[in-house]
Design a protein around this motif. Sequence first.
Motif, short mmCIF file in Angstrom:
data_model
loop_
_atom_site.label_atom_id
_atom_site.label_comp_id
_atom_site.label_asym_id
_atom_site.label_seq_id
_atom_site.Cartn_x
_atom_site.Cartn_y
_atom_site.Cartn_z
N ALA A 137 1.20 -3.48 5.01
CA ALA A 137 1.73 -2.64 6.09
C ALA A 137 0.60 -2.00 6.89
CB ALA A 137 2.67 -1.58 5.54
N LEU A 138 -0.38 -1.49 6.17
CA LEU A 138 -1.54 -0.86 6.84
C LEU A 138 -2.21 -1.84 7.80
CD1 LEU A 138 -3.70 1.48 7.06
CD2 LEU A 138 -4.91 0.32 5.20
N LEU A 188 6.75 1.46 12.23
CA LEU A 188 5.55 1.67 11.44
C LEU A 188 5.90 2.08 10.01
CD1 LEU A 188 3.42 3.69 14.03
CD2 LEU A 188 3.11 1.29 13.40
N SER A 189 5.17 1.55 9.05
CA SER A 189 5.32 1.97 7.65
C SER A 189 4.27 3.01 7.30
CB SER A 189 5.15 0.78 6.71
OG SER A 189 6.12 -0.20 6.96
N VAL A 190 3.16 2.96 8.02
CA VAL A 190 2.08 3.93 7.81
C VAL A 190 1.93 4.72 9.11
CG1 VAL A 190 -0.35 4.25 7.24
CG2 VAL A 190 0.92 2.35 6.22
N GLU A 191 2.21 6.01 9.05
CA GLU A 191 2.17 6.82 10.26
C GLU A 191 1.00 7.79 10.24
OE1 GLU A 191 5.98 8.52 11.17
OE2 GLU A 191 7.01 6.64 10.71
N MET A 192 0.51 8.10 11.45
CA MET A 192 -0.61 9.03 11.56
C MET A 192 -0.13 10.38 12.08
SD MET A 192 -3.75 6.84 13.08
CE MET A 192 -4.77 5.86 11.98
N THR A 193 -0.64 11.43 11.48
CA THR A 193 -0.33 12.78 11.92
C THR A 193 -1.63 13.48 12.27
OG1 THR A 193 1.32 12.74 10.17
CG2 THR A 193 1.03 14.82 11.34
N ASP A 244 0.38 -2.81 10.70
CA ASP A 244 0.68 -1.70 11.61
C ASP A 244 -0.51 -1.36 12.49
OD1 ASP A 244 3.21 -1.52 10.60
OD2 ASP A 244 2.93 0.39 9.56
N VAL A 285 -4.06 4.21 1.37
CA VAL A 285 -4.24 3.70 2.74
C VAL A 285 -5.37 4.44 3.47
CG1 VAL A 285 -1.91 2.77 3.02
CG2 VAL A 285 -2.38 5.12 3.76
N THR A 322 0.48 8.89 6.55
CA THR A 322 1.64 9.02 5.69
C THR A 322 2.27 7.65 5.54
OG1 THR A 322 2.02 11.10 6.86
CG2 THR A 322 3.72 10.42 5.31
N VAL A 323 2.66 7.31 4.32
CA VAL A 323 3.32 6.03 4.10
C VAL A 323 4.83 6.29 4.06
CG1 VAL A 323 3.45 3.97 2.66
CG2 VAL A 323 1.31 5.25 2.80
N THR A 324 5.52 5.88 5.12
CA THR A 324 6.93 6.23 5.26
C THR A 324 7.88 5.13 4.78
OG1 THR A 324 6.79 5.48 7.54
CG2 THR A 324 6.55 7.84 7.16
N ARG A 325 7.33 3.96 4.50
CA ARG A 325 8.12 2.86 3.95
C ARG A 325 7.32 2.21 2.84
NH1 ARG A 325 11.80 1.60 8.53
NH2 ARG A 325 11.07 3.09 10.08
N ARG A 326 8.03 1.49 1.98
CA ARG A 326 7.42 0.71 0.89
C ARG A 326 6.84 1.57 -0.24
NH1 ARG A 326 4.62 -4.49 4.00
NH2 ARG A 326 6.16 -4.59 5.67
N VAL A 358 1.89 -2.23 0.47
CA VAL A 358 1.49 -1.10 1.30
C VAL A 358 0.24 -1.46 2.12
CG1 VAL A 358 0.63 1.28 1.25
CG2 VAL A 358 2.57 0.64 -0.19
N LYS A 375 -5.06 1.10 16.72
CA LYS A 375 -4.70 -0.31 16.92
C LYS A 375 -5.67 -0.97 17.91
CE LYS A 375 -0.21 -1.32 17.27
NZ LYS A 375 0.12 -2.14 16.09
#
Lengths: 288, 288
Positions: B159-160, A103-108, B163, B129, B108-112, B156, A134
Amino acid sequence: MELYSDIKKVQQMVSNLHQQGETIGFVPTMGYLHEGHERLIQRARQENDYVILSIFVNPLQFGENEDLDHYPRDEKHDRAIAERNGVDMIFFPTVDTMYPNALSVEMTVTRRADVLCGRSRPGHFEGVVTVLAKLFNICRPTRAYFGMKDAQQIAVVDALIEDYNFPVKLVPVPTVREQDGLAKSSRNVNLTDKEREEAPAIQEALQKGREMVQQGIKNPLTIKNEIRKFLESKTHGKIDYIELLSYPKLQDVHHIEGQVILATAVYYEKARLIDNVVFDADGQLAYG
Amino acid sequence: MELYSDIKKVQQMVSNLHQQGETIGFVPTMGYLHEGHERLIQRARQENDYVILSIFVNPLQFGENEDLDHYPRDEKHDRAIAERNGVDMIFFPTVDTMYPNALSVEMTVTRRADVLCGRSRPGHFEGVVTVLAKLFNICRPTRAYFGMKDAQQIAVVDALIEDYNFPVKLVPVPTVREQDGLAKSSRNVNLTDKEREEAPAIQEALQKGREMVQQGIKNPLTIKNEIRKFLESKTHGKIDYIELLSYPKLQDVHHIEGQVILATAVYYEKARLIDNVVFDADGQLAYG
């Protein structure tokens, strides 16, 4: 009953349903269906034109010490239950289909997660909201069904839906119980005869707490102490926690004013049982 | 043209459109519309039955040093542009409508995110995002339109969508340019006459890089050095960065094989200009 494992095909199918103005009821599961799931499916069947059941053992919601590899599976049994209860589509994707890339966008989950059972399952609810975001986008349901047994999960899903405006109605379904009030659980078979005899005290204790509120006691501490005493007198199980929090925000309350959850977890020799009640400041039950 | 500020009303409206089988083109903006936005609206108008323009100055995507309070606004002008270009609905919610409570589930955007302009704007793409996930769920578009000027934003958003399986097609729209190739920007008016004369070198430099790839040069370092030399010889602007990355993953590449982005940012006295080209290993332009 149709079986789908491809995301784009489900999205196409669902798009057609929307065009026909059909309502979609959605029951997300990790399979190995039991009576609790059946109740969710039945409720979805009553309230919607089309019912989708998803079966996906979501690796993201398992902790490091939790046994993903040995999570029980029984596809044939699940299909039979789905068919019998009028499910229209089972969506059963593979892990690669759901998570083809990192994942490039993660949820917390920054609220509602670090209390009750969530306290001992770091990362669990991150996995839950990720897969549900999803699944909501894939199945685009009108209503999604979750059991009140896991009231914290419902609180977290409620936050996901509210925070991101998912156009889906969350439907909490009351916990299925044995005749004597014990919440049904696949773990109940691990109780000794004596433990099984004592275990209904858990629900009794929670109802006792609710009655105290009905009688005008609004101090959470008084109620939790009373419940602890009651439980300790009625069962040898070791109390993990007894908590009384606002619901669905799951924040500490010092005086009961709005809707609250009273929840407990009790360790027996080979099973940890959980149960809860949700009610308002008058002690009125919130769900069924 | 209809004006909406209420989320539930938009969702109801959009649900009706889906039932009628209408496609929805969506152009998310922060208002103060310029020619670049117009191009997005026009493309959306061509390709869809119904066009939604959102105008929302999203506080979440502003950094601590970025001036949210002084972000320019001109509602009347925006409406006129929307009307003239055939927008069907403007959605212009308030901050309280979009963020009634502190978020419990954060993205959180962890890549790109940590390359190109994102490097100097920590938290910016989290805000992007978050608001887009909300806007996608509110407007449920068939297609969403973004300008290639901000290619990193497109990466980005891609990715959203991937993902989280948002059922929306991302449409990148080529950058609008002046006759001499300079990318149009509201910042161009801040250039001195001499700077304005030199600034087309930015796009020339990027095209030069692309031509090198067409001629068989596949080493990013060689290309970046050549561009730097070219730019330094053609303009007094101070180069912020020149980067060549895979696209849309925005990862370092040591040899150009797949699709890449070549991007630069140049400081002038009172303006920082950015531009980019996206092309494949043969130097073929990806968009436009």
